[in-house]
Structure formats: structure tokens, C-alpha cells
Design an enzyme around this catalytic site. Structure first.
Site, PDB file in Angstrom:
ATOM      1  N   THR A 103       0.861  -1.182   0.000  1.00 10.03           N
ATOM      2  CA  THR A 103       0.000   0.000   0.000  1.00 10.03           C
ATOM      3  C   THR A 103       0.895   1.228   0.000  1.00 10.03           C
ATOM      4  OG1 THR A 103      -1.695  -1.181   1.252  1.00 10.03           O
ATOM      5  CG2 THR A 103      -1.830   1.225   1.225  1.00 10.03           C
ATOM      6  N   LYS A 177      -7.773   0.394  -1.829  1.00 13.70           N
ATOM      7  CA  LYS A 177      -7.120   0.141  -0.538  1.00 13.70           C
ATOM      8  C   LYS A 177      -7.106   1.404   0.318  1.00 13.70           C
ATOM      9  CE  LYS A 177      -4.887  -2.275   2.536  1.00 13.70           C
ATOM     10  NZ  LYS A 177      -3.484  -2.707   2.347  1.00 13.70           N
ATOM     11  N   LYS A 247       1.335   5.626   8.357  1.00 12.95           N
ATOM     12  CA  LYS A 247       1.619   5.764   6.926  1.00 12.95           C
ATOM     13  C   LYS A 247       0.333   5.712   6.107  1.00 12.95           C
ATOM     14  CE  LYS A 247       2.851   2.008   4.724  1.00 12.95           C
ATOM     15  NZ  LYS A 247       1.828   1.743   3.666  1.00 12.95           N
TER      16      LYS A 247
END
Length: 301
Positions: A103, A177, A247
Site C-alpha cells: 500500500t 485500498k 503511513k
């Protein structure tokens, strides 16, 4: 669509043998020859002990690979692996497929896909959800942007219990995602706030969690992370690190701003994970943010 190792002339390379990369490599190794590489020597050694043929560079691991699975943590790491000094884009066979399972955000992936295409290297964008245990068991949710044909499709089917083709372009998987992580990050933070409030009110952690899970307030993250919020996390394995959600929620924020879309709940959740990182919790399980919110390392019995 299964294929035996003996019928596949070229190996599959897995670059990045961390918490997700190693179980992905081991799962793929059940059916195919797998070459592995990680920047950390201890991870290469661990992979070798588990039967993965390990190499001292990404280019060496992937030189003869038909499929190169990338499990890196960030856009800069992806850039370095592909196009940096000894980058694999210069050494791969034309027609080899890059299978990105990290990701890192849709813009970075779309840029990389264009550059790889010009070299005759197709990219399949396939970020995963599920964690290390589910990766090892082939029980991942994989959302794909691109065309996972042939061996790539077989690899994904072996890794996933749920495989969804989200769109035809690299970046479509990252886009989905990002939406997924918005919900996950907010749900974990909300579960932590609820458990912390229960503590502050003198309620029993376990009774509160079990009762919430039985009603309309339940969610997968309450069930999964809530169970770990009740445990002594210092003796438990880390399933998903605090800095990973810091993140990922950063990606959510950047992506939503680029779309001119307000996401205030995601922004608030991001600050919790960032505070956890600042408090030295980066490598700890993300369920431990309950103690950050409660400002109390204790557990009620």
C-alpha cells in the site's frame, strides 16, 4: 488454475521479506520455486531457514523471475528497488510482470506503471489486507488494478480467499485500498476510544468489549483489535504496527485532499497514530493505541 513447480521454468521473486513479505513468499513456495531478497540480513537468513532461496541483492533474486512480487513499505522504497542503483527494472527479462502487493498510494503506482510499460514490464497493482497469519494461510483480501493473467493470476488465487478485480488500471487497487484503510484506521481508533472510556468509567474491559461486540456497535476491528486491547500486548506477537497505520492514514489524507474531499474523521485518527509514533510506539501493535488514549498502561480484570 493450479500449476506445479516442475512445470514453471522460471522462479517467482519476492522482494521485501518483512512481516508480510515472508509469509507471502512461504505461501507461494508451496507451489513454485521462490527467490527472495530483503535489505535486512536477518530477514534473508530467516527466509533461507524456511526454505526460500535468498540472494544478496534484489537484482540477483529477480534476474530470471517470471513474476516479481514487491512487498515494500513506501513509494521511495519502490522507486529505489525499481530504478535506483542496481534497480531491477534494468535487469528483468522483457515480459516479466511486477506484482505490487504493498500500500503506497495511487499516484506513485500510476507513475511507476507508465515507466515500467515503456520497458516492456507490465505492473499489476494488488495491495492486500489481512495480516501475516492470513498471508501464510492464503486467506488475504486482494484488490487488483490491472490484468492478472497467467502465472500472476495463479499466484494471487493461491494467496487470496477474496480476490477482487477493482479496475483495469494500475492504481485502481491502491485507490480501493485507500478507501479500505480509511475505514480500518477510523474503526481501530474508535474502538480504542470506547475501551479507554469504559476504563475511565470503571467498567470491566472484557465485559464491555464482549457486550459491544454482541450489538450494533460491533465491527471487525472492534472484534479483532478489541481482543488484543484486553491482552498483555508486551507478550503478544505484533500483528500490525502503529507506524503502518500512520503511513496509511497519511495516504488517505493526501489522496482525499487531491480529490478536494473532506475526511475529518480520518484526519483525527491519523493524529492518534502519529502521536503513537512520537511516543515510541512505532513498532508496537496498533491495538496499543488504547493505552495512549487512556494514558494508562494498566488493564482492568
Amino acid at each position: 488454475m493450479s500449476t506445479e513447480s516442475s512445470s514453471v521454468p522460471d522462479p517467482i521473486a519476492v522482494i521485501g521479506l518483512g512481516a508480510m513479505g515472508l509469509p507471502i513468499a512461504l505461501r507461494l513456495g508451496e507451489k513454485w520455486a521462490v527467490h527472495g531478497y530483503d535489505v535486512a540480513a536477518d530477514r534473508r537468513q530467516l527466509a533461507a531457514e524456511e526454505g526460500i532461496r535468498s540472494f544478496d541483492s534484489a537484482s540477483a533474486a529477480s534476474a530470471s523471475a517470471a513474476v516479481v512480487v514487491l512487498v515494500v513499505r513506501s513509494g521511495p522504497q519502490l522507486e529505489q528497488v525499481l530504478f535506483g542503483d542496481s534497480g531491477i527494472a534494468d535487469t528483468l527479462q522483457t515480459g516479466s510482470t511486477i506484482l505490487l502487493m504493498s500500500t503506497i498510494g495511487l499516484e506513485a503506482v500510476r507513475d511507476v506503471a507508465v515507466r515500467l510499460e515503456s520497458r516492456g514490464l507490465p505492473l499489476v497493482d494488488a495491495p492486500v489486507s489481512g495480516g501475516p497469519v492470513r498471508a501464510r494461510n492464503g486467506d488475504l483480501l486482494v484488490t487488483v488494478g490491472g490484468q492478472p493473467a497467467g502465472l500472476v493470476g495463479q499466484c494471487l488465487e493461491h494467496l487470496a480467499s477474496t480476490l477482487k478485480i477493482i479496475g483495469p488500471r494500475p492504481g485502481d487497487g491502491q485507490a480501493f485500498k485507500t478507501v479500505n484503510q480509511l475505514l480500518c484506521g477510523v474503526h481501530i481508533a474508535a474502538a480504542a476510544e470506547a475501551i479507554a472510556l469504559a476504563r475511565a468509567l470503571g467498567l470491566d474491559d472484557r465485559a464491555t468489549w464482549e457486550t459491544l461486540d454482541a450489538g450494533a456497535a460491533s465491527s471487525f476491528m472492534l472484534r479483532d483489535r478489541g481482543a488484543r486491547m484486553l491482552a498483555d500486548y508486551e507478550s503478544d506477537a505484533v500483528h500490525s504496527r502503529v507506524d503502518i497505520f500512520a503511513k496509511d492514514m497519511g495516504i488517505v489524507g493526501r489522496t482525499s485532499r487531491a480529490a478536494n474531499l473532506p475526511t475529518p474523521l480520518a484526519a483525527a485518527a491519523e493524529q492518534i497514530y502519529l502521536l503513537g509514533v512520537r511516543q515510541g510506539m512505532a513498532s508496537m501493535d496498533d491495538s496499543t493505541i488504547v493505552d495512549l488514549i487512556a494514558a494508562d498502561r494498566g488493564r482492568s480484570s
